[in-house]
Scaffold this active site. Structure first.
Site, PDB file in Angstrom:
ATOM      1  N   ASP A   1       0.863  -1.171   0.000  1.00 24.97           N
ATOM      2  CA  ASP A   1       0.000   0.000   0.000  1.00 24.97           C
ATOM      3  C   ASP A   1       0.904   1.227   0.000  1.00 24.97           C
ATOM      4  O   ASP A   1       2.081   1.162   0.384  1.00 24.97           O
ATOM      5  CB  ASP A   1      -0.923  -0.002   1.219  1.00 24.97           C
ATOM      6  CG  ASP A   1      -2.227   0.747   0.956  1.00 24.97           C
ATOM      7  OD1 ASP A   1      -2.252   1.590   0.037  1.00 24.97           O
ATOM      8  OD2 ASP A   1      -3.219   0.501   1.662  1.00 24.97           O
TER       9      ASP A   1
ATOM     10  N   GLU B   1     -17.714   9.691   5.320  1.00 28.38           N
ATOM     11  CA  GLU B   1     -17.072   8.386   5.487  1.00 28.38           C
ATOM     12  C   GLU B   1     -16.165   8.108   4.296  1.00 28.38           C
ATOM     13  O   GLU B   1     -16.478   8.471   3.166  1.00 28.38           O
ATOM     14  CB  GLU B   1     -18.112   7.273   5.625  1.00 28.38           C
ATOM     15  CG  GLU B   1     -19.005   7.083   4.412  1.00 28.38           C
ATOM     16  CD  GLU B   1     -19.945   5.895   4.533  1.00 28.38           C
ATOM     17  OE1 GLU B   1     -19.772   5.082   5.457  1.00 28.38           O
ATOM     18  OE2 GLU B   1     -20.850   5.781   3.683  1.00 28.38           O
TER      19      GLU B   1
END
Length: 742
Positions: free
Chosen positions: A289, A493
């Site tokens: 990542d 979110e």
């Protein structure tokens, strides 16, 4: 890989050879022609360009020609060109969570959590196939203008098959839900559609992320150690990754930011070598990542220097560093932390992916080179997006069968901050289109020209109105029906840094609907007895216990994509019956959840939650009713059940099969989804549904993470929802069950 090159026309051959050898812009294969005679291409300039050789041989010969500096340069997500070897620039970072993302025009399909709500493997395969068609078309066009920038390539870092274990996680919207079996089935279908079925080429390379045990908190992901026991690791967190590797042959795996069992996921020999490569047989590439290898020394403190971090990641198996730490690989080699043989091995593993994509072959040899720009956001793909949105919509309440609404209703009023909001169609990791259909657009397009329909937002998305004057609630209450489009968006979110209105770096510490929206709905209902339909947008559970009892109907529509408004209207007005099912449990409040940082599954998801939820996993009503009967299972583990549409409306139904082991509720899950099928049943008709199970279907995991078969009676349940009292109390059909002794 060996290919037979059939005859090309003289003109096409001349163009191919000129492009490949003169322009040095060609890095994929031409589709084979229909000419009758065979013609051999001129001898390639470099041996790795010889398509008659195996992929392994071609990559080996390329690596043998590269200098150490050149090898190191190809280990990061941004790979510079090596002109002397005719290697073009390549950027590994691309996204296609629910459509080609961050790269301009593309079809925007419903967000991933909505795709999970469809419980439709065949549909998700078509979605993946449409996405990869657009990916290839955009890549083919990008090469023509020498666009090799980020997000313009073919190595897509999707799908996200983490388990949505906690309703507070902002990135849960990127997943297919809380259940490892559902996630596996949807994920496998998506990857197969994305990568294609050509024996010689990958259409687009999928990547399973974030491996492993990764689902918040966003605020601590760079330093957090996800401590998990072996049973939960192998029962909950790893099955989807295993399925994508062994069933879908996923080309890439992305390591997570966090540590798992004390080791950083991108530097864990246990996760990356012992489990992923040795136990599961994974043979693709592993990418970190973005910035995760820097976290080794900066936040996890498991190494002291960038060189040590690079060495740990390389030894553990990470082939591509999204970030900058692998720029010190030569230093690590000089410090004898790694060897050039190890570097060659990891480089080969990532170069093989680029060769499988056809990036070192003449343009035209690859059949996917023929895909043209006409497919991008095409009418066919918009139809798939609309179908996916339709099938994802979940009907949570329908008192007195208020829905579907009549299109010739006399007066209608639409309110809510999300009615005309394009933001709520997109979710996160999205593409762009010039033709989005908001929910207000869809509603207005459906009603009769004679219907008096009006709209006011009425309330801000998540804070009180500054202007105290309120006209909308009274006007809404006077209409024959009011549709309130409420909920949340990616402003509240999402990923760390993406959700601009989140105080928790994308997570939600409170899963309630914003209080100002609750107050607004209550105000409307206090002024009228006319019916109110609540349409909720969002990518995670929204707790509305105070609203469930006062509104007449509730639809949860997720982030439904570019055709979302049309799909919502299709369901509201009955052109399509709702058939979506919740892929995650909706708690009544955060008080029902274990601590967010606790990765133990006790008390989590439908499998281990003992408290009564607001809406159960697998729940979703229809405009018709279904009856289940005659559930049987034979000695070969074939289960059959009869499903009857006892209502008056043709509809699809998701038939769900759960098992409970002899130790259910103590050592094992209370319920465990093991199979599902989406079927279409006409009103009044009965279908026999078959599930071809096996003895392994009943396996459970012991404390060491090993699969075992419990001795005793297993209970099998079949229904259109989770077999719980709460499901039936909300209006779901009654489940039926049978037992089998093992």
């Amino acid at each position: 890989m060996k290919k037979t090159i059939q005859t090309l026309t003289v003109a096409l051959l001349a163009i191919s050879v000129f492009n490949f050898y003169s322009c040095k812009e060609n890095n994929s294969k031409t589709s084979q022609t229909t000419a009758k005679e065979e013609t051999k291409l001129p001898k390639p300039k470099h041996p790795w360009e010889d398509t008659s050789l195996s992929l392994n041989k071609r990559v080996d010969t390329l690596i043998a020609e590269m200098t150490l500096e050149e090898k190191c340069s190809q280990m990061l997500d941004v790979c510079p060109p090596i002109e002397r070897l005719n290697i073009p620039e390549y950027n590994w970072w691309n996204e296609c969570l629910h459509g080609v993302a961050r790269n301009g025009r593309a079809t925007v399909f419903p967000q991933a959590i909505a795709l999970g709500a469809t419980f439709d493997e065949e549909l998700i395969h078509r979605v993946g196939n449409a996405i990869s068609d657009e990916a290839r078309a955009k890549y083919n066009e990008a090469l023509k203008i020498n666009n090799r920038s980020r997000y313009a390539g073919l190595t897509f870092w999707s799908p996200n098959v983490n388990i949505f274990r906690d309703a507070r996680w902002g990135r849960g919207q990127e997943t297919y839900g809380e259940d490892p079996y559902l996630t596996s089935r949807i994920g496998v279908s998506f990857v197969k559609g994305l990568q294609g079925d050509n024996p010689d080429y990958i259409k687009a390379a999928a990547c399973a992320k974030h491996y492993a045990v990764h689902s918040g908190p966003e605020e601590f992901r760079h330093e957090f150690d996800a401590v998990v026991n072996k049973k939960d690791l192998f029962e909950t967190y790893l099955p989807a990754f295993k399925a994508l590797v062994q069933e879908a042959n996923v080309e890439g795996v992305m390591g997570a930011y966090n540590r798992t069992l004390g080791e950083p996921c991108c530097g864990s020999p246990y996760l990356l070598q012992d489990i992923l490569r040795e136990d599961w047989g994974f043979d693709g590439y592993i990418v970190s990542d973005c910035g995760a290898i820097k976290d080794f020394h900066a936040f996890h403190k498991v190494t002291q220097t960038p060189e040590e971090s690079a060495a740990l990641a390389l030894h553990s198996g990470t082939n591509i560093n999204c970030g900058n730490v692998y720029k010190v690989l030569q230093n690590a080699l000089n410090q004898k932390l790694i060897t050039e043989d190890l570097l060659n091995k990891r480089l080969k593993e990532n170069l093989l992916t680029r060769f499988k994509l056809g990036m070192f072959d003449p343009i035209g040899l690859n059949p996917y080179d023929k895909i043209t720009a006409e497919v991008i956001d095409s009418e066919d793909h918009r139809k798939i997006a609309r179908e996916a949105a339709q099938k994802s919509i979940v009907l949570l309440k329908n008192e007195n069968n208020l829905l579907p609404l009549k299109k010739d209703t006399r007066t209608m009023y639409v309110v809510g901050p999300n009615a005309s909001n394009e933001e709520v169609l997109l979710g996160n990791y999205y593409g762009l289109t010039s033709n989005t259909q908001t929910i207000l657009d869809g509603i207005v397009s459906k009603v009769s020209p004679g219907t008096s329909i009006n709209y006011k937002s009425g309330v801000l998305p998540f804070r009180k109105n500054v202007n105290p004057i309120d006209w909308s609630t009274g006007e809404a209450g006077q209409s024959d029906v009011c549709i309130a489009v409420m909920g949340i968006s990616a402003l509240l979110e999402g990923e760390e840094g993406e959700a601009l209105a989140s105080s928790e770096k994308g997570d939600r510490t409170n899963i309630k609907l914003p209080q100002n929206q609750i107050d607004y709905i209550k105000k409307i209902k206090s002024q009228t007895e006319k019916p109110l339909v609540l349409v909720l947008t969002g990518g995670s559970p929204i707790a509305i216990p105070e609203l469930h009892d006062i509104v007449e109907a509730i639809l949860f529509v997720w982030y439904p994509g570019e055709e979302g408004g049309n799909a919502v209207a299709d369901v509201l007005f009955g052109d399509v019956a709702p058939s979506g099912k919740l892929p995650i449990t909706f708690p009544k409040s955060v008080d029902q959840l274990p601590p967010y940082e606790d990765y133990n599954m006790k008390g989590r998801t439908y499998k281990y939650m003992t408290e009564e939820p607001l809406y159960p996993f697998g729940f979703g009503l229809s405009y018709t009713s279904f009856e289940y009967k005659d559930l049987k299972i034979d000695d070969n583990y074939k289960a059959t059940v009869k499903v009857t549409n006892t209502g008056k409306i043709d509809s699809e139904e998701v038939v769900q099969l759960y098992i409970s082991s002899p130790l259910a509720g103590s050592k094992d899950p209370i319920y465990d989804l093991k199979s599902f099928k989406r079927i279409f049943i006409k009103a009044g008709e009965t279908q026999s549904v078959t599930f071809n199970l096996s003895k392994e279907t009943f396996n459970q995991f012991d404390d060491e993470g090993k699969e075992v078969t419990r001795k005793g009676d297993y209970t099998i349940y079949v229904n259109g929802s989770l077999p719980s009292k709460r499901s039936e109390a909300l209006g779901a059909s009654k489940s039926i069950k049978t037992t089998i002794k093992l």
